[in-house]
Design an enzyme around this catalytic site. Structure first.
Site, mmCIF file in Angstrom:
data_model
loop_
_atom_site.group_PDB
_atom_site.id
_atom_site.type_symbol
_atom_site.label_atom_id
_atom_site.label_comp_id
_atom_site.label_asym_id
_atom_site.label_seq_id
_atom_site.Cartn_x
_atom_site.Cartn_y
_atom_site.Cartn_z
ATOM 1 N N CYS A 1 35.243 9.731 5.485
ATOM 2 C CA CYS A 1 36.019 9.769 4.238
ATOM 3 C C CYS A 1 36.082 11.153 3.607
ATOM 4 O O CYS A 1 36.928 11.396 2.750
ATOM 5 C CB CYS A 1 35.434 8.786 3.218
ATOM 6 S SG CYS A 1 35.130 7.150 3.884
ATOM 7 N N HIS B 1 34.101 11.351 -6.336
ATOM 8 C CA HIS B 1 34.483 10.683 -5.085
ATOM 9 C C HIS B 1 35.010 9.299 -5.436
ATOM 10 O O HIS B 1 36.059 8.893 -4.944
ATOM 11 C CB HIS B 1 33.285 10.610 -4.155
ATOM 12 C CG HIS B 1 33.568 9.886 -2.883
ATOM 13 N ND1 HIS B 1 34.517 10.306 -1.977
ATOM 14 C CD2 HIS B 1 33.031 8.745 -2.360
ATOM 15 C CE1 HIS B 1 34.557 9.473 -0.952
ATOM 16 N NE2 HIS B 1 33.673 8.518 -1.159
ATOM 17 N N HIS C 1 84.695 -12.121 36.323
ATOM 18 C CA HIS C 1 85.082 -10.726 36.569
ATOM 19 C C HIS C 1 84.191 -10.224 37.706
ATOM 20 O O HIS C 1 83.059 -9.806 37.486
ATOM 21 C CB HIS C 1 84.841 -9.917 35.267
ATOM 22 C CG HIS C 1 85.068 -8.439 35.391
ATOM 23 N ND1 HIS C 1 84.089 -7.567 35.793
ATOM 24 C CD2 HIS C 1 86.159 -7.674 35.126
ATOM 25 C CE1 HIS C 1 84.552 -6.328 35.770
ATOM 26 N NE2 HIS C 1 85.809 -6.373 35.363
ATOM 27 N N ASP D 1 89.743 -9.937 27.429
ATOM 28 C CA ASP D 1 90.176 -9.271 28.661
ATOM 29 C C ASP D 1 91.672 -9.429 28.875
ATOM 30 O O ASP D 1 92.364 -8.491 29.287
ATOM 31 C CB ASP D 1 89.399 -9.839 29.857
ATOM 32 C CG ASP D 1 88.519 -8.768 30.504
ATOM 33 O OD1 ASP D 1 89.065 -7.724 30.865
ATOM 34 O OD2 ASP D 1 87.305 -8.978 30.609
#
Length: 1798
Positions: free
Chosen positions: A565, A700, A1354, A1543
Site C-alpha cells: 500500500c 495514511h 449461393h 440478392d
C-alpha cells in the site's frame, strides 16, 4: 619551522606523464575517504563551478559537454577535441595540480608548512592559476576554496582564447588538430624575430594574425600564430625552414599575444567571474612572474588574477627569468641556511632545467637540495576506506498530474472534489467485472467478492496511442496503469515546464523514473485471455517505467517498486534518495493502480482488509476496513537549487523522506506504533525540524480499527506530545484523503502527496468526511488538549509572514513498511522586475494529431477568455521555451493578448483548418544563410539584439575589438545608433555590415539553427566565406576594411552609380540597342539578381540616360543609394592590391557548401577559393540568379529548403522568393522594425517549417523576469483500448481442485430462451443497455438448417458460400433490435449499412452433424446515431471466439426524407439510362437476356437457387445493365430482409462483371469485397416487381477493381441503392483454392470463452472519432492461396472469397513461372498486400500508412519488426530482415525497397 629551510612549489603547464584517467580516478577514490575531507570539498566545489560555467555557455558549446556528476565524468572526454579543448585542458590541469597538492598534505596528515618569506610559488602558463590559489591561502582549507575559483578563471580563459583564436583562423573542417606554436632550438630570440618580421612584412600579414615569439630562453624560442601562417612562415624563411623545430601540443589558440588582447579582454574574463573570494582575500605567498621572474606586486586576489590574466594573454614567457627568480629565492642569506626543497608534480624539461641551474649555483657549497614529488602519494594504499556522509539538499516538487476516482482526471477536478467534501464510492462497473456473477455477500461462492464497492477512475482504457508511438495492438495489450503512467508523466513534466536537455538538470541522461505498483490485474486477467506479441512488454511491471524512459529518451535509472500500500510514496522516497545521492538530477515518481481482477477483491476480502459497507471510514467508530480504489499519480522532483536555477514553479519543498519496517509488530500485517514513531524521528532529524513546528499531517488513514488506532497514537506522541505542549496558535491539523477517494493501494501514497501539495497551493485544508457517526473510541482521548485534530470543515491554512509551513505525509504498507515525507513551503519567489520592451512575442502550440492541436488551441483560447490579464511575455515563455514540441504546430507572433485571441478564433473558425494543418516533415529541412551586401546598411541595424542578447553583443564586441586592433574604426556606435545620422564612410559601412552578419550567423547557430550552406551577395560573400570557415573572421574583417580603404583611396566617390532594373539582362540590351540615342551608351551588368531583376552600373550621366530610356518603356528603375558602382570598371584600380592582400590570407576548404554567385555553382572544396576569386568577385557580375539555379540543379536546394536572410534588411530573401516562389525565406533584421520582433517572427516561421529552435536561448537573457504559467494540459486524441474480462473463468477455476469436469462439444442451443432469434441470428450471449449506448453479442450456427439453406442458395465451385445479403440481413436485424431497445417507441427504423468489408469468405462445411458457429458483436452509440458490427468465427468444439473478425460494417441511423430528396434528383437520370438501354436492345446494339440465359451466364461463377433468381430479364451493354425483377412471394424463414430478396434486386452488378463481353471471364472471375452503403427506403415486398440498374467502371486506384452504384426502382421511384459496390478480378485457376469446404471448424490460437460476456460500450464520440477497434483477419479453415501465388497475383475479393492475407496452408501447390505469367502480375499489388499485412498486424488503418509515415511513429518497434518480417515470409513469400525497418525508416522507403528487390 627550521629557519635554514627554503621551499619552491612549482606548478607546471603540462600534465604529469602518468595515465591521466587513472590519476583522476585515484583522486576521486581518495575523496570519498573522510581522511581527505578538504580534497572532497575542493572536487565538489570545482564540479559545481564547472557545471555553473558550462550552464552559461552558448548552446552550441554547452552541447559539447556531456552530463557529469563529478570532474571524473569529464576525464573520458578528449581534452583537445573541439572548441572547448582549451577550457577543458586548462581547468582539468588546475584541478589535477591543486587536488594533488591538497591530497598530499592530507595524506601526510601534516600541518600547513608554507611560510611567507621561506616559501615561494612559481609556475608556467595555466600552472600559474593553480599557484595563485595557493598564494591566496593561509591554510589548506583556503586552498580548497580559492582553488575552485582558480578553476573558474582557467575555464573562462580557455573558452575566451579559443573563441578569439577561431576568429583568427577557423579550425580544420575535418577535425584535424593543428598546432598554434612551434619551438625552435639552437637559434637566438633576435634571429628568430628578424625572420618573423621579414615574413610578416613580405606577406602583408594583418597585425592580428602575424607570427610572433611567445616564449624564449637561452636554448629555444617558441613561435606562435595561426597554424597556416606558422606553416607559411617556415616555408617563406630558409633559415626557419631548415632549423630544428617541433610543433608544440597547443591546439586551441593563442596566448601571450600582446598584439591580440587588450585590457578589456582580460577584464571580461576576470572581473565577470562570480567569485566570493576575489574581492577581499589577500596575497599570502610570493608568486613569481613567468615573464620577469619577480613576484607579482598584487596585494589582493582580484589584483593578482588580473596580473596573471594580463601575463597569460599578453606577456612573453622567459624561462631564464623564472629560473633566475627561483635561484634568487634559494640564494643563501646566511651561512646557517642549509636545506632547500623544490616541490613539483613529476618532472619536465623545464623543471630539469631549473633544477640544473640551482645545482650549478650551489655547486661546491654545503647545501642540500631535495625534490619532493606531489604526485607519489596518490598511488599509496591507505587501508580500508572510511566513507564520508553525503550532504543533503532540499528537494523541490515542480510538477504533478493525476487520474483519480470521481472523475478527477486533473488537479483542478481533484481539488474541487476535496473542497466539496465528495465521496467517490460506487459499485464495481461492468467494464471491470460482472457483479451479478462475481459478488456474493455470503462468501459461500468460491472466488467471489463479498463487497461490491470501490472507487474507480473514469475511462481507464482511453489512451492516445499515436502520441506515444504505439500501435493500437500494442496499446490494447499494454496495462492501463503503464499507459496512464506515460500520460501523467507527460502532464507532470508539462506542468513543470521540463524540456529534456534545456538545462543541465534536465539532460536526458540525468532523469530517472520511480513508480510504485503492487498488482498485475491486466496482465493476469484481461490480457491473459489471449496472450499476444505484447504480453510481456505490455504487462510486466518493469516495462511501465522502461516505457517512460524509452519514450522520452531518459537514460537515468528506472525503478518499479512494490511495497504494497505504500508503493507510491516509497517510490517518491526512492526518487528523493537518488537525488540526494547524485544519481539523478530530475526524478519522476508516482504510484499506479487500476483494478480489474475479481481475484484480488476476493483475496483482500477473505483476509478481512476490505469494508463490506462502503467507503474508508477513517477514525470512525464503525471503521470496518478499507474500500479499494484506482489511482494514477506522477510528480516531478529536482534539487531545490536546480529548480531555482531553472526558473521552475516550486509546489513544495521536500526536507526529508524515510522508510522503515514494523519488524516488532505482532503480525506481518499489523501496524506498529513504535516503528512509525521511529520513522518520524528519523525524518525530523534528517531535516533538523522541531515536530511542534509541523502544522498539517496527511494520514495514511485507511479506516481499519487497528490502523487508525496505531497511527493516531504515533502521530500524537511525536507531533503533539503532552510535553512540551503545543501553544494555542500551533494547531496540528490532520486529514485523510482515503475518506474521499478510497484506498488506492499502490497509488494511495501519491494521492496523499498530491492532496498535500494542493493544500499548499490553495492555503486551505479540506474537510474530513471519514467520520460517519462518531469518532473511534480507540483514538487518544486527549487530542484536543494536545491541540491536534481532524479538520472537520474547510479550514484556512495561511502562510505565516516570514515563515514556512511544515507538513507530513504518511503511507504505510500492509507488509509492514512505513514511509514518511516531510514538506515545507516553497521559497517565496521574488520575480525580477525588468523593463519589458519586447514588442512582439511568439506563442506556440503543438500536438501529434490534428484533433489534439485544435483542442489545445481551444483550451488556450478558453484560458485567455478566463484570464485576459495573462502576461503575454509569460505566455510566450511558457509555450515556447518550457514546452516539448511535436509535429503538428501552430505559432504566431503577436503584441497583445487580444491579438492572440483574435488569431486563435480566426483559426478555429476556419472550416478548412483540419485539412490545412500539415505535420512538419520528419526530416529537418535544410537551411541556407543568404548574406546581403552593403545596400541594406542603416544606422541602428541590430540595435535591439545588441542591447538584449549578451551572446550577440559579445560577438559584435569581440569582432569590433579585432577591427580596432587592425586599425579600423569601431562599428559599435553604428549598431547602437549612437552615431550621427549622416552618411558613413565606406570603411564604416562595409565593416558594420560584415561584422553584423558574422555575429548574426553565430546568433542563429546559438538559436539552434543548423546551417546547410551559405551564399553571399557582393559584400555579403565575405561574411559567407567566414561563416563557412573558408577564411577567418579576422581575415574577413581585414580584407573588407582594407578593400574599403582602397576604394576610398583609388575610386572617385559619386562619379558612378548603380541602377536596379526590373528586366532581364538580354531585354535591357535589346531595348537600349533598339534606340539610336541609347545604342552606344556604355554600362556594365553588376548583378543578375533574379531572372527579372538586373543591376547595371556606370558613369552617372550614362546611367541616368539609361534610366530615362527604360522608364519611357514602362520599365521600373531605381537608382541605388551607394557611393560607387561596384562590380564595374570603377573597381579596377583596387584589384591588384586587393589580390596581393588576399594572397596573405589562408583559404581552407569550406565546412559547409558555398553557393557562388561569381561561378554560378556550388563549391565544396578549396580549389576555387583563393585570392583570385576575391579579385574576380569584386569586379565581375554577381550572378545571384544563376547561383540559385545551380544549387537547385545540384540538389542542394529543393522546395523544402529554408532561407534566412542574414543582414540589415531582407534583400536576399526577396530575391530568393522571386526565383523560387514557394521558398520559405526569413529575415534577421528589417529596416524600421524592432530586430527582436523580426527574429521572433522568423523563429516562428522556422518552427512551423519543421526546425526546432532553441527557445531557451531566446529567453535566457531575461528568464528571471518570466514566470512559468500553469496552462491547460495537453488534450489527448484518445481511443478506448480495453480488453474486457469475458466469462466467469476466475470463478470456474475454483472447481479444478475437485477435478476437471468432462467437456462436451459446443452447440448453439435453439431451445434456450433468447430475446432475439431469426433464421440467421440464433442466440444472444451478452447484452448491455445504458442511457445512450448499447452492446449486443450474438452467436449463430452456419450448419443450422435455415442458415445452411440460405448459404446453399449461393454456391461457388459446388460449395455453399455466404453471400453479402446474409451479412446485410444480420446487420439490419441486430441494428433494429438494439435501436428499439434505446428508443422503444420508434415507428420505423431506417438504416444505412455502410463500410461493409469482408476479409474472409465463409464456406459451409460438408461434414454432416458438424457445428460451424459464428459470433456477431454490435456496439450502438445513440449520440452519433451509429453502430459498429464485427463478425467472428468461433471454435466448433469449445465455442471460443476468434480474436480477429472476418467481416465488419457500420450502420448509420438516418432520416429517409434526405434519401428521398437525394434520389428524386437522380431518378430521371437513372430512368433515362434505362430507356437508352431498352432502345439499344431494340436496335440490337445491346443484349437482352432472358431469365434462364442470365442465370446460365451467372452459373459461370455462381449457381443461384431458385428463390434467389429474381431477375426476369436483363439488358446488358458491356459494363452497363438493367434488369426487371420479381421477388418470390415466400420468405422461407424468419428475417429482417430475406437474403434471397436482397440478392435478387442487387446481384445485377455481379452479372455485369461475370457475364459481360467487356470482361475476360475465361481467365478471370470477379468477386465483391464489399460496398460503401446499402439503403432501402421501404421494406422489400413479397412478389413485388422492381427494376435494377447499374453501370460498373474500373477504379483508377486499382486496375484489378471495378465499382458502381446499383439503383433499385419501384415504378418510377428509386427505393433503394447499393452504393459503390466493388468487384475484384481473380484468376480463375484459383477457384478451387478459394472455394473449397473447410476441413475443420476450430479456430487457431487461445481465445476467451464466449459465454457470460458483459461489456460496457464507451461513448468516445466527444474525444475521438467513432472507430471500431481494428482487427486483423484470422486464418480460416478453408484453403487459401499459396504464398508464392499471393506475391504474384491480385488477391481475390474477400466478401465472397478468402483473402490472400490469410496464412499459407501447410500444403501449397507449386506455381510455375508460366502460371505466374498467366496471373497477370501487377506491380503495386505486392505493395498493397504488404501494406494490408502491416495494417493488420499493427491494428492501424491502411490509410494511416502514408509514404512519409515513419515506423517509429506507427509504433513498429523491434518486437513488431520481428513479427512483421516473419509474416512477410510466411504469408507473402517475401524474405526481409527485421533490420529493414531501421534501414528503411518510412513506409515510402520500405515500399521502394520492395519494388526494387521483390
Amino acid at each position: 619551522m627550521d629557519s635554514t629551510f627554503r621551499r619552491v612549489v612549482f606548478f607546471s603547464n603540462e600534465f604529469p606523464s602518468d595515465d591521466l584517467k587513472e590519476l583522476f580516478r585515484r583522486l576521486d577514490q581518495h575523496s570519498k575517504d573522510r581522511r581527505f575531507r578538504l580534497l572532497s570539498i575542493f572536487l565538489e566545489e570545482s564540479t559545481a563551478i564547472l557545471k555553473d560555467e558550462v550552464s552559461k555557455l552558448p548552446r552550441p558549446l554547452k552541447e559539447l559537454v556531456p552530463p557529469f556528476g563529478s570532474v571524473l565524468g569529464l576525464v573520458d572526454v578528449d581534452f583537445r577535441q573541439g572548441p572547448l579543448g582549451a577550457a577543458m585542458e586548462s581547468s582539468m590541469l588546475t584541478i589535477l595540480e591543486l587536488g594533488l597538492f591538497i591530497g598530499h598534505y592530507e595524506s601526510e596528515d601534516t600541518e600547513w608548512d608554507l611560510v611567507p618569506g621561506e616559501s615561494v610559488l612559481a609556475g608556467l602558463s595555466i600552472g600559474i592559476l593553480a599557484a595563485a590559489a595557493v598564494a591566496l591561502s593561509s591554510g589548506l582549507s583556503d586552498v580548497a576554496k580559492a582553488g575552485a575559483e582558480a578553476v573558474r578563471v582557467s575555464f573562462r580563459l580557455g573558452v575566451y582564447v579559443a573563441d578569439i583564436s577561431a576568429k583568427l583562423e577557423a579550425p580544420q573542417s575535418d577535425g584535424t588538430l593543428s598546432s598554434w606554436a612551434h619551438v625552435v632550438t639552437e637559434m637566438t630570440e633576435a634571429s628568430v624575430q628578424d625572420e618573423l618580421k621579414q615574413f610578416n612584412t613580405d606577406t602583408h600579414s594583418p597585425e592580428l594574425t602575424k607570427v610572433f615569439i611567445s616564449a624564449a630562453d637561452k636554448t629555444s624560442v617558441s613561435v606562435s600564430g595561426p597554424p597556416s601562417r606558422i606553416k607559411a612562415a617556415f616555408q617563406h624563411s630558409p633559415v626557419l625552414r631548415y632549423s630544428k623545430s617541433l610543433p608544440l601540443p597547443v591546439y586551441d589558440g593563442l596566448c601571450h599575444a600582446s598584439h591580440l588582447y587588450t585590457q578589456s579582454d582580460i577584464d571580461s574574463i576576470i572581473n565577470s567571474a562570480e567569485s566570493v573570494i576575489l574581492p577581499d582575500r589577500s596575497v599570502r605567498l610570493a608568486l613569481l612572474s613567468s615573464k620577469t621572474g619577480k613576484p607579482f606586486i598584487a596585494k589582493t586576489a582580484s589584483e593578482l588574477f588580473l596580473e596573471i590574466g594580463t601575463e597569460l594573454l599578453t606577456g612573453t614567457i622567459y624561462l631564464d627569468n623564472v629560473t633566475a627568480g627561483i635561484v634568487r629565492h634559494l640564494q643563501p642569506q646566511s651561512k646557517e641556511m642549509s636545506s632547500w626543497q623544490i616541490d613539483s608534480f613529476r618532472t619536465s624539461l623545464v623543471l630539469r632545467s631549473i633544477h640544473s641551474a640551482v645545482e650549478a649555483k650551489i655547486s661546491g657549497e654545503q647545501r642540500q637540495l631535495t625534490r619532493r614529488d606531489l604526485v607519489n602519494w596518490v598511488n599509496k594504499d591507505f587501508g580500508p576506506r572510511r566513507p564520508r556522509s553525503h550532504a543533503s539538499s532540499k528537494l523541490a516538487i515542480v510538477g504533478m498530474a493525476c487520474r483519480l476516482p470521481g472523475g478527477a482526471n486533473d488537479l483542478d477536478l481533484f481539488w474541487k472534489l476535496l473542497e466539496e467534501g465528495r465521496d467517490t464510492l460506487t459499485t464495481v462497473p461492468p467494464d471491470r467485472f460482472d457483479l451479478n456473477t462475481h459478488y456474493d455477500p455470503t462468501g459461500k461462492t468460491e472466488n467471489t467478492t463479498q463487497t461490491p464497492y470501490g472507487n474507480f477512475i473514469d475511462r481507464p482504457g482511453f489512451f492516445d496511442a499515436g502520441f506515444f508511438n504505439m500501435s493500437p495492438r500494442e496499446a490494447e495489450q499494454t496495462d492501463p496503469m503503464q499507459r496512464l503512467a506515460l500520460v501523467t508523466a507527460y502532464e507532470a513534466l508539462e506542468m513543470a515546464g521540463v524540456v529534456p536537455g534545456r538545462t543541465p538538470s534536465t539532460h536526458p541522461s540525468r532523469i530517472g523514473t520511480f513508480y510504485g505498483q503492487a498488482s498485475d490485474d491486466w496482465r493476469e486477467l484481461n490480457a491473459s485471455q489471449n496472450i499476444s506479441t505484447y504480453a510481456v512488454p505490455g504487462g510486466e511491471r518493469a516495462f511501465g517505467n522502461g516505457r517512460i524512459n524509452y519514450f522520452f529518451k531518459f537514460s537515468g535509472p528506472s525503478f518499479n517498486l512494490d511495497t504494497a500500500c505504500s508503493s507510491g510514496l516509497a517510490a517518491v522516497q526512492a526518487a528523493c534518495s537518488a537525488l540526494w545521492a547524485g544519481e539523478v538530477d530530475t526524478a519522476i515518481a508516482g504510484g499506479l493502480n487500476v483494478i480489474t481482477d475479481p481475484d484480488n477483491y476476493c483475496g483482500l476480502g477473505n483476509a478481512h482488509f476490505l469494508s463490506k459497507t462502503g467507503q474508508c471510514k477513517v477514525w470512525d467508530k464503525d471503521a470496518d476496513g478499507y474500500c479499494r480504489a484506482d489511482g494514477i499519480g506522477s510528480v516531478v522532483i529536482k534539487r531545490l537549487e536546480d529548480a531555482e536555477a531553472d526558473n521552475d514553479n516550486i509546489l513544495a519543498v521536500v526536507l526529508g523522506a524515510c522508510t522503515n519496517h514494523s519488524a516488532e509488530a505482532i503480525s506481518i500485517t499489523h501496524p506498529h506504533a513504535g516503528a512509525q514513531k521511529a520513522n518520524y524521528r528519523q525524518v525530523l532529524n534528517q531535516a533538523g525540524v522541531n515536530p511542534i513546528d509541523v502544522s498539517y499531517i496527511e494520514l495514511h488513514g485507511t479506516g481499519t480499527q487497528a490502523g487508525d488506532a496505531v497511527e493516531s497514537e504515533s502521530v500524537s506522541d511525536i507531533f503533539a506530545p503532552v510535553t512540551p505542549r503545543r501553544r494555542p496558535d500551533q494547531r496540528l491539523y490532520l486529514g485523510a484523503v482515503k475518506s474521499n477517494i478510497g484506498h488506492g493501494e499502490a497509488a494511495a501514497g501519491i494521492a496523499s502527496l498530491l492532496k498535500a501539495l494542493l493544500v499548499y497551493q490553495k492555503n486551505l485544508i479540506p474537510m474530513h468526511i471519514g467520520i460517519k457517526s462518531e469518532i473511534n473510541p480507540t483514538i487518544p482521548k486527549d487530542l484536543e488538549r494536545r491541540n491536534v485534530g481532524l479538520a472537520m470543515q474547510n479550514t484556512p491554512w495561511p502562510r505565516p509572514a516570514g515563515k514556512k509551513r511544515l507538513a507530513v505525509v504518511n503511507s504505510f504498507g500492509a507488509h509492514g513498511g512505513n514511509t514518511t515525507l516531510l514538506l515545507e513551503d516553497a521559497p517565496e519567489r521574488v520575480k525580477i522586475q525588468g523593463t519589458e520592451d519586447r514588442i512582439t512575442h511568439s506563442v506556440l502550440l503543438s500536438a501529434k494529431s490534428k484533433k489534439s492541436l485544435q483542442a489545445n488551441m481551444e483550451s488556450l483560447l478558453s484560458y485567455l477568455d478566463q484570464y485576459p490579464e495573462t502576461s503575454l511575455a509569460d505566455l510566450a515563455y511558457t509555450t515556447s521555451s518550457r514546452r516539448m514540441h511535436h509535429n503538428m504546430r501552430f505559432g504566431t507572433s503577436v503584441s497583445c493578448i487580444s491579438g492572440l485571441q483574435k488569431v486563435l478564433r480566426s483559426q478555429l473558425d476556419n472550416p478548412n483548418f483540419a485539412s490545412e494543418v500539415r505535420p512538419v516533415p520528419n526530416e529537418v529541412p535544410s537551411v541556407i544563410l543568404a548574406f546581403t551586401g552593403q545596400g541594406a546598411y542603416y544606422h541602428g541595424m541590430g540595435r535591439e539584439l545588441f542591447a538584449e542578447f549578451p551572446y550577440f553583443r559579445a560577438q559584435v564586441q569581440q569582432l569590433d575589438r579585432l577591427a580596432q586592433r587592425l586599425g579600423f574604426p569601431s562599428v559599435v556606435p553604428v549598431i547602437e545608433n549612437s552615431i550621427e545620422d549622416t552618411p558613413s564612410s565606406p570603411i564604416l559601412t562595409q565593416l558594420s555590415v560584415v561584422i553584423l552578419e558574422i555575429a548574426l550567423a553565430r546568433f542563429w547557430s546559438l538559436l539552434g539553427v543548423s546551417i546547410s550552406a551559405v551564399i553571399g551577395h557582393s559584400l555579403g560573400e565575405y561574411a559567407a566565406l567566414a561563416v563557412a570557415g573558408v577564411i577567418s573572421a579576422t581575415d574577413a574583417i581585414y580584407l573588407v576594411g582594407r578593400r574599403a580603404q582602397l576604394i576610398e583611396e583609388r575610386c572617385a566617390q559619386g562619379s558612378h552609380s548603380m541602377l536596379s532594373v526590373r528586366a532581364p539582362e538580354d531585354a535591357i540590351q535589346k531595348m537600349l540597342a533598339a534606340e539610336p540615342e541609347t545604342a552606344s551608351i556604355a554600362y556594365e551588368v553588376s548583378c543578375c539578381n533574379t531572372n527579372q531583376d538586373t543591376v547595371i552600373g556606370g558613369l552617372n550621366g550614362e546611367i541616368n540616360d539609361i534610366r530615362r530610356a527604360l522608364e519611357a518603356k514602362s520599365i521600373k528603375c531605381t537608382i541605388l543609394d551607394v557611393p560607387y558602382a561596384f562590380h564595374t570598371a570603377q573597381m579596377n584600380p583596387i584589384l591588384d592590391d586587393l589580390e596581393a592582400l588576399a594572397k596573405a590570407v589562408p583559404f581552407k576548404a569550406p565546412s559547409i557548401p558555398v553557393i557562388s554567385p561569381l561561378l554560378a555553382t556550388v563549391i565544396y572544396d578549396v580549389k576555387s577559393l583563393n585570392a583570385d576569386y576575391l579579385r574576380r568577385a569584386t569586379r565581375e557580375t554577381v550572378d545571384f540568379a544563376a547561383a540559385i539555379e545551380a544549387a537547385q540543379d545540384m540538389g542542394l536546394v529543393d522546395s523544402k529548403t529554408i532561407w534566412i536572410d542574414v543582414g540589415p534588411h531582407p534583400i536576399c530573401a526577396g530575391l530568393v522568393r522571386s526565383m523560387i516562389p514557394s521558398a520559405s525565406a526569413m529575415s534577421s533584421c528589417r529596416r524600421n522594425e524592432d530586430s527582436i520582433s523580426t527574429i521572433s517572427k522568423s523563429l516562428v516561421a522556422l518552427y512551423l517549417a519543421g526546425i526546432n529552435p532553441c527557445w531557451a536561448e531566446f529567453f535566457k537573457p531575461r528568464e528571471g523576469e518570466y514566470s512559468l504559467l500553469h496552462l491547460p494540459k495537453y488534450r489527448w486524441n484518445e481511443i478506448d483500448y480495453w480488453i474486457p474480462y469475458i466469462g466467469t473463468w476466475t470463478l470456474d477455476k475454483a472447481h479444478l481442485k475437485h477435478g476437471t469436469k468432462p467437456t462436451t462439444p459446443f452447440s448453439v442451443s435453439m431451445s434456450r430462451p433468447s430475446a432475439l432469434r431469426t433464421s440467421l441470428v440464433h442466440q444472444i450471449t451478452a447484452e448491455t443497455v445504458e442511457a445512450t449506448t448499447a452492446m449486443l453479442h450474438t452467436i449463430s450456427d452456419m450448419q443450422h438448417p435455415d442458415f445452411l439453406e440460405a448459404i446453399h442458395g449461393h454456391t461457388m465451385n459446388k460449395c455453399g458460400v455466404a453471400t453479402s445479403s446474409i451479412w446485410s440481413d444480420m446487420a439490419f436485424t441486430v441494428g433494429e433490435y438494439l435501436y428499439r431497445r434505446l428508443v422503444p417507441n420508434t415507428k420505423d427504423v431506417h438504416m444505412n449499412l455502410t463500410d461493409v468489408e469482408v476479409l474472409h469468405a465463409q464456406v459451409a462445411s460438408k461434414t454432416k452433424g458438424s457445428v460451424q458457429p459464428l459470433v456477431l458483436r454490435a456496439h450502438l452509440n445513440l449520440s452519433t446515431n451509429s453502430m459498429s458490427l464485427s463478425w467472428f468465427n468461433a471454435d466448433g468444439e469449445t465455442g471460443e471466439c476468434a480474436a480477429e473478425s472476418f467481416a465488419s460494417a457500420m450502420i448509420r441511423f438516418e432520416d429517409p426524407v434526405a434519401w428521398r430528396k437525394e434520389w428524386a434528383r437522380l431518378a430521371h437520370l437513372v430512368r433515362g439510362r434505362i430507356e437508352v438501354l431498352e432502345q439499344r436492345a431494340s436496335e440490337g446494339k445491346a443484349s437482352r437476356l432472358s431469365k434462364p440465359l442470365a442465370y446460365a451466364l451467372f452459373k459461370n461463377v455462381v449457381d443461384y437457387a431458385d428463390r434467389y433468381r429474381g431477375m426476369d430479364s436483363v439488358v446488358l451493354d458491356e459494363l452497363e445493365a438493367m434488369a426487371e425483377v420479381t421477388l418470390v412471394p415466400e420468405r422461407y424463414g424468419t428475417w429482417h430482409t430475406p437474403p434471397h430478396w436482397i440478392d435478387s434486386v442487387s446481384h445485377l452488378a455481379g452479372l455485369v462483371m461475370n457475364g459481360s463481353d467487356a470482361s475476360n471471364t475465361r481467365d478471370y472471375f470477379f468477386v465483391t469485397p464489399g460496398c460503401d452503403s446499402f439503403r432501402l427506403l421501404k421494406k422489400l415486398e413479397p412478389g413485388a416487381r422492381y427494376r435494377s440498374y447499374v453501370r460498373m467502371f474500373p477504379l483508377p486506384e486499382d486496375p484489378n477493381m471495378h465499382g458502381g452504384d446499383v439503383y433499385i426502382l419501384q415504378g418510377e421511384e428509386i427505393v433503394g441503392m447499393v452504393g459503390m459496390i466493388r468487384f475484384r478480378r481473380v484468376p480463375r485457376l484459383l477457384m478451387d483454392r478459394f472455394f473449397s469446404p473447410p476441413t475443420t471448424t476450430s479456430v487457431p490460437g487461445p481465445v476467451p470463452p464466449l459465454a457470460g460476456v458483459t461489456m460496457k460500450y464507451h461513448d468516445i464520440a466527444q474525444t475521438a472519432p467513432v472507430r471500431p477497434t481494428p482487427t486483423p483477419p484470422i486464418v480460416l479453415p478453408n484453403p487459401v492461396v499459396s504464398s508464392t501465388m499471393a506475391s504474384k497475383a491480385p488477391e481475390p475479393a474477400p466478401l465472397l472469397a478468402t483473402s490472400s492475407e490469410s496464412s499459407t496452408p501447410k500444403e501449397s501447390p507449386i506455381v510455375t513461372p508460366a502460371e505466374s505469367e498467366r496471373a497477370d502480375p501487377v506491380d503495386n499489388n505486392m505493395i498493397s498486400q504488404c501494406l494490408r499485412l502491416m495494417a493488420r498486424e499493427t491494428g492501424l488503418e491502411v490509410e494511416a500508412l502514408t509514404a512519409d509515415a515513419s515506423f517509429v511513429q506507427l509504433g513498429v518497434d523491434s518486437l513488431m519488426s520481428l513479427v512483421l518480417s516473419e509474416k512477410f515470409r510466411t504469408e507473402l513469400g517475401v524474405e526481409i530482415k527485421s533490420s529493414l525497418f531501421l534501414e528503411c525508416p518510412t513506409i515510402g522507403e520500405m515500399t521502394a525497397w520492395i519494388e526494387e528487390y521483390c
